[in-house]
Design an enzyme around this catalytic site. Structure first.
Site, PDB file in Angstrom:
ATOM      1  N   HIS A   1       0.834  -1.203   0.000  1.00  0.00           N
ATOM      2  CA  HIS A   1       0.000   0.000   0.000  1.00  0.00           C
ATOM      3  C   HIS A   1       0.873   1.259   0.000  1.00  0.00           C
ATOM      4  O   HIS A   1       0.593   2.222  -0.719  1.00  0.00           O
ATOM      5  CB  HIS A   1      -0.911   0.017   1.239  1.00  0.00           C
ATOM      6  CG  HIS A   1      -2.122  -0.839   1.120  1.00  0.00           C
ATOM      7  ND1 HIS A   1      -2.054  -2.214   1.017  1.00  0.00           N
ATOM      8  CD2 HIS A   1      -3.452  -0.522   1.085  1.00  0.00           C
ATOM      9  CE1 HIS A   1      -3.282  -2.706   0.932  1.00  0.00           C
ATOM     10  NE2 HIS A   1      -4.148  -1.706   0.973  1.00  0.00           N
TER      11      HIS A   1
ATOM     12  N   HIS B   1       0.149  -2.781   8.938  1.00  0.00           N
ATOM     13  CA  HIS B   1       1.579  -3.023   8.743  1.00  0.00           C
ATOM     14  C   HIS B   1       2.330  -2.462   9.938  1.00  0.00           C
ATOM     15  O   HIS B   1       1.853  -1.543  10.621  1.00  0.00           O
ATOM     16  CB  HIS B   1       2.092  -2.337   7.465  1.00  0.00           C
ATOM     17  CG  HIS B   1       1.875  -3.128   6.216  1.00  0.00           C
ATOM     18  ND1 HIS B   1       2.677  -4.188   5.851  1.00  0.00           N
ATOM     19  CD2 HIS B   1       0.942  -3.008   5.237  1.00  0.00           C
ATOM     20  CE1 HIS B   1       2.250  -4.677   4.704  1.00  0.00           C
ATOM     21  NE2 HIS B   1       1.193  -3.990   4.312  1.00  0.00           N
TER      22      HIS B   1
ATOM     23  N   ASP C   1       7.591  -1.322   8.027  1.00  0.00           N
ATOM     24  CA  ASP C   1       7.108  -1.666   6.686  1.00  0.00           C
ATOM     25  C   ASP C   1       6.823  -0.409   5.876  1.00  0.00           C
ATOM     26  O   ASP C   1       7.130  -0.338   4.676  1.00  0.00           O
ATOM     27  CB  ASP C   1       5.825  -2.497   6.773  1.00  0.00           C
ATOM     28  CG  ASP C   1       6.012  -3.808   7.508  1.00  0.00           C
ATOM     29  OD1 ASP C   1       7.170  -4.200   7.713  1.00  0.00           O
ATOM     30  OD2 ASP C   1       5.006  -4.433   7.876  1.00  0.00           O
TER      31      ASP C   1
END
Length: 329
Positions: A210, A253, A257
């Protein structure tokens, strides 16, 4: 053992390897490469899902972002909405870049079959570049797409390797009881078709996919959006930062990340760079040998205009004329 031909070590061989492919060919072939990489990532996501540590045994890792930000389950949905908004805005920006290209080569503004007051002018009018105008407008839309898609493909390919190498315990609620994948082939296809939204996958934590697409949109508008309208930079920056918050706050996350994905995406986008020849020649080596999906020669390029050049033959002492094509830069 076969001995490589001598010409491989000559300058002429490497000059041929450095000769850029037509921009249209790069668009087609790198898009195909991106689709192939998407399938590779889909398979890697499935492997990662099976290798993920049991949430009942292994608890989420300590994370400073989790300690500082209050947990808000479901915030990742807002991040998905932000990505959808940025997707639409990037397509709009790319179309406006195409109109700038048409303006540069002397083509008129396109017209709709029926004129809708206000709407036609908003979508089809040329918004003249006021910022970042040092970038050549000819083929700017094509070069921007090549830069975007090659950066995205490189990042997803590297992510395919990283998520398989090390398995982290899932921090989000959805993966505390991970569902079983009953049909692996169907899951892979759904992953590609829905960009992961309609498939089953848990444990793909390092690094955030994302965040990759969010940061790619951010970089795209930071460079090219400013050529269309000054407001695109601050708007996209605010949307991206809010999305990063949503990802961490929803525990979708780990904070690392997100940070690693931001750094890698910015570095990759800068490394690929904007060049009139398209992608770096090293990347073009991977698609140069293809027997399909576009021409391998730039003798006749898109939007080329014939120019008459006169020269005098030294041997015959007579003047002759040849029509050559202006290079498409």
């Amino acid at each position: 053992m076969a001995v490589p031909p001598v010409e491989m070590y000559s300058g002429s061989f490497w000059n041929r390897m450095r000769k850029p492919l037509p921009l249209r060919t790069q668009v087609i072939r790198f898009t195909v490469v991106f689709v192939i990489v998407s399938f590779i990532l889909a398979v890697a996501l499935q492997i990662t899902h099976e290798r993920m540590p049991d949430p009942k045994v292994t608890k989420p890792l300590p994370d400073l972002g989790f300690e500082l930000l209050t947990k808000v389950p479901g915030m990742y949905v807002l991040a998905d909405c932000c990505i959808g908004f940025l997707n639409i805005l990037s397509v709009f920006t790319a179309f406006k870049l195409y109109l700038l290209h048409r303006h540069c080569v002397g083509s008129g503004e396109p017209e709709l079959p029926c004129n809708i007051p206000g709407v036609s002018r908003f979508f089809l009018s040329v918004w003249l570049c006021k910022e970042n105008c040092r970038i050549e407008l000819r083929n700017v839309h094509t070069i921007a797409w090549i830069r975007f898609i090659t950066s995205y493909a490189l990042l997803l390919l590297f992510r395919s390797v990283v998520i398989v190498m090390t398995s982290f315990p899932a921090p989000d609620d959805l993966c505390q009881n991970p569902p079983k994948i009953e049909n692996p082939v169907k899951n892979v296809i759904l992953t590609v078709l829905t960009a992961g939204g309609g498939s089953i996958h848990c444990g793909d934590l390092m690094y955030s996919g994302h965040t990759v697409i969010l940061t790619l949109h951010l970089m795209f508008h930071w460079i090219y959006g400013a050529m269309v309208h000054w407001s695109f930079r601050p708007v996209v920056t605010v949307v991206a930062i809010f999305s990063y918050y949503c990802i961490v706050a929803s525990r979708f996350h780990y904070t690392d990340d997100v940070l690693v994905a931001i750094y890698l995406t910015i570095a990759t986008f800068i490394a690929v760079g904007h060049n009139a020849d398209g992608a770096p020649w090293q990347l073009q080596l991977f698609i140069r040998w293809w027997p399909c999906c576009g021409a391998n020669s730039r003798e006749m390029t898109e939007d080329s205009q014939p120019v008459m050049v006169a020269f005098k033959s030294e041997a015959a002492g007579q003047s002759s004329r040849k029509v050559v094509d202006e290079r498409n830069h």
